[in-house]
Every structure is written in structure tokens, then in C-alpha cells.
Write an enzyme that holds these catalytic residues in place. Structure first.
Site, mmCIF file in Angstrom:
data_model
loop_
_atom_site.group_PDB
_atom_site.id
_atom_site.type_symbol
_atom_site.label_atom_id
_atom_site.label_comp_id
_atom_site.label_asym_id
_atom_site.label_seq_id
_atom_site.Cartn_x
_atom_site.Cartn_y
_atom_site.Cartn_z
ATOM 1 N N HIS A 154 -1.092 -4.494 5.034
ATOM 2 C CA HIS A 154 0.005 -6.051 5.945
ATOM 3 C C HIS A 154 0.957 -6.019 5.065
ATOM 4 O O HIS A 154 2.188 -7.130 5.862
ATOM 5 C CB HIS A 154 -1.466 -6.853 6.274
ATOM 6 N N ASP A 184 -7.470 -1.684 4.555
ATOM 7 C CA ASP A 184 -6.300 -2.550 4.790
ATOM 8 C C ASP A 184 -4.796 -2.092 3.446
ATOM 9 O O ASP A 184 -4.649 -2.530 2.528
ATOM 10 C CB ASP A 184 -6.316 -4.444 4.669
ATOM 11 N N SER A 263 -2.144 -11.166 -1.777
ATOM 12 C CA SER A 263 -2.297 -10.026 -0.991
ATOM 13 C C SER A 263 -1.994 -8.460 -2.330
ATOM 14 O O SER A 263 -0.151 -8.344 -2.492
ATOM 15 C CB SER A 263 -1.993 -9.462 0.193
#
Length: 311
Positions: A154, A184, A263
């Protein structure tokens, strides 16, 4: 029987002549024979017996002279260290020097492998006719010294251009070489590498347990690299992404502070080895701030997307 003649040690060959003895003088005083004086050594020896202190002083002097004669090469061996000596040295060091924490040592171990990931997204033109650019900031970790980097999908999914910044400040364009949507995860490859690029060491999660200390490193809100520490809160967790509704499973739950920008960053143990990739935070509000529950993809799953199953 005729007796053998005896000869003296004199070098003269003439026969000795016998001098006539002087006639005694009745009026002369009697001659006293000279008294033989004892040698200095004998006088000291006798004095030693009469005065024991002097004798022992002489013995000590002789012993000192003998020790000096041995020379420095024959000096007595130093006393061996005991456990008491070692314990005292350790206590002294602990009392006088401040040692780095375990979290600090772990972060320093993996820091050369952490990168800043920036994805640029071209937006629509504004009223002035200018194209507004959107920027997504995330984190990545080098797992191969050829520039292979793990990050979250993402972070880079919609980016037209990806730039990574290495620990030494080197900036490089990067491209996506593989994706793993179920976890992800995205695998990047940088085109320009530092001369001394270091790959992080990965560690199996097989012996990971709730309560184990962990450290998260990343660029929360673009600030970093930032370090936070906590513990593993649970294993085998499931999480539903609020954006796409995607459900991820078998995640590591942890409570080290993580925010947008973390992230794709590494979750590491106290020995500086990567056990997971930070991927999400649980937040029931729209504030997107950390409330104490973060999730990471186990490194076994994350590395599989790069074709590298290390365990």
C-alpha cells in the site's frame, strides 16, 4: 742409612749461612710477642652471635642481593585473577559507565539496512493548471545486498515514481519486482546502491512468544528514522484493512509505537534480527494515530514474496 736431603723453595742455590745468635742483654726489658688480630669477617661473625639483630640484618642483605642478582626476567609471577577480582571489576564498570540499552543496540544493528520509501502519485491539475503531486511515505528494509528491499504494497501501489533513501543518504530510483497482495507486501529493487550496503539478518518466528521484547524502526509521519520499543502482544492475529476490506491472517501483534510512515519497516528482536514487517495499526477512529495495537507480517511470509524463504 743415609737420609735424603730436603730443599727449600728458595730460588738461590747457595748454601744457607747460619747467623750467630745475639748475646742476651740482662738489662733489656722482656720482648712481648705480637698479638694476632682476627680478620674483619671473623669479628662480624662473632658480633653476630653476640648481637642477633646484626646477624639477621646481614642475612637479609645477602637475600636481597641474591634476589637482585636474579634480574627482572626472573621476577616472581603475578598473582592469578580470582572470581572476586572479576566481580569487583564488573561492578566498578557498571557503577562508572552508562551502557547502551538492549533496544539501542538492536536498533544500531539493523539501522544500516533501513530505507525511507517515497512514492509519488500524479494528481489532477489545480486551478492554476499545475499538477499536484501526492506523496506517500513509508519504510523498507534491505534483505539482499543487491538492492532488494521489502516494504508494504500500500506504500507504493499507485505510485508513478518510487524513490528510496539509504541510511548513508544515497537516493535511488526503485522499481517493483514482485508483489504479494495477500500479505500487503511489495519487493523493490534499487538501481543505485551505496558501496557498503548491508542486508539485514532475518530470524525465524518459530520461537517467538508473547512478552518478547521487540523494536520497530521507521519514518512515522515522515520523521525518522525513529525507534520505538515494546513487546510481542500476540501471535496468529487477523486484521481487516479499513481501506480495502482485505483480511490478513497469521500476523504478529505488538505494542511498540507505530504510525503512518512506519509501514514496511522492520520489527526486530533484541539481537537486531528481523522477525516481521510492520504493516498496519488498529485504530477505531479516523485520527490514524497509534493506540497500542500494531500488526506485522511474519518474515517467513514477507520474504517468500522475494523468492527468498530463509527458514
Amino acid at each position: 742409612m743415609r737420609r735424603t736431603a730436603l730443599y727449600s723453595q728458595s730460588s738461590s742455590s747457595a748454601a744457607p749461612t747460619t747467623a750467630a745468635a745475639p748475646e742476651p742483654n740482662p738489662t733489656a726489658p722482656p720482648v712481648t710477642p705480637p698479638v694476632r688480630q682476627p680478620s674483619a669477617w671473623r669479628r662480624r661473625w662473632v658480633a653476630g652471635w653476640r648481637h642477633p639483630g646484626a646477624l639477621w640484618a646481614a642475612i637479609d642483605a645477602l637475600a636481597l642481593g641474591g634476589a637482585m642478582a636474579l634480574g627482572p626476567g626472573r621476577a616472581p609471577a603475578p598473582r592469578a585473577l580470582t572470581q572476586k577480582d572479576i566481580d569487583a571489576a564488573v561492578l566498578h564498570t557498571a557503577a562508572t559507565k552508562v551502557l547502551p540499552s538492549q533496544a539501542a543496540r538492536a536498533a544500531a544493528t539493523v539501522a544500516p539496512s533501513v530505507v525511507r520509501v517515497e512514492g509519488i502519485i500524479e494528481g489532477k491539475k489545480n486551478k492554476k493548471g499545475q499538477v499536484e503531486l501526492g506523496r506517500g511515505i513509508g519504510t523498507g528494509v534491505v534483505i539482499r545486498d543487491n538492492g532488494t528491499i521489502l516494504t508494504n504494497l500500500h506504500v507504493v501501489q499507485e505510485a508513478e515514481k518510487i524513490t528510496v533513501t539509504f541510511a548513508d543518504g544515497t537516493e535511488s530510483p526503485a522499481g517493483i519486482v514482485n508483489v504479494q497482495p495477500d500479505n500487503d507486501m511489495a519487493v523493490l529493487r534499487a538501481s543505485k546502491l551505496p558501496d557498503d550496503l548491508q542486508a539485514a539478518t532475518m530470524r525465524s518466528t518459530g520461537d517467538l512468544q508473547p512478552g518478547d521484547e521487540v523494536v520497530a524502526i521507521g519514518f512515522p509521519f515522515g520523521i525518522g528514522p525513529s525507534v520505538s520499543s515494546g513487546v510481542v502482544s500476540g501471535l496468529g492475529r487477523a486484521f481487516r484493512s479499513p481501506e480495502g476490506g482485505q483480511i490478513m491472517s497469521n500476523l504478529i501483534q505488538f505494542d511498540a509505537a507505530a504510525n503512518p510512515g512506519n509501514s514496511g519497516g522492520p520489527l526486530i528482536t533484541m539481537d537486531g534480527q528481523v522477525v516481521g514487517i510492520v504493516t498496519a495499526i488498529l485504530n477505531p477512529s479516523s485520527a490514524r494515530t497509534f493506540i497500542g495495537i500494531g500488526f506485522a507480517v511474519p518474515i517467513e511470509n514477507a520474504a517468500a514474496g522475494a523468492g527468498q524463504i530463509p527458514f
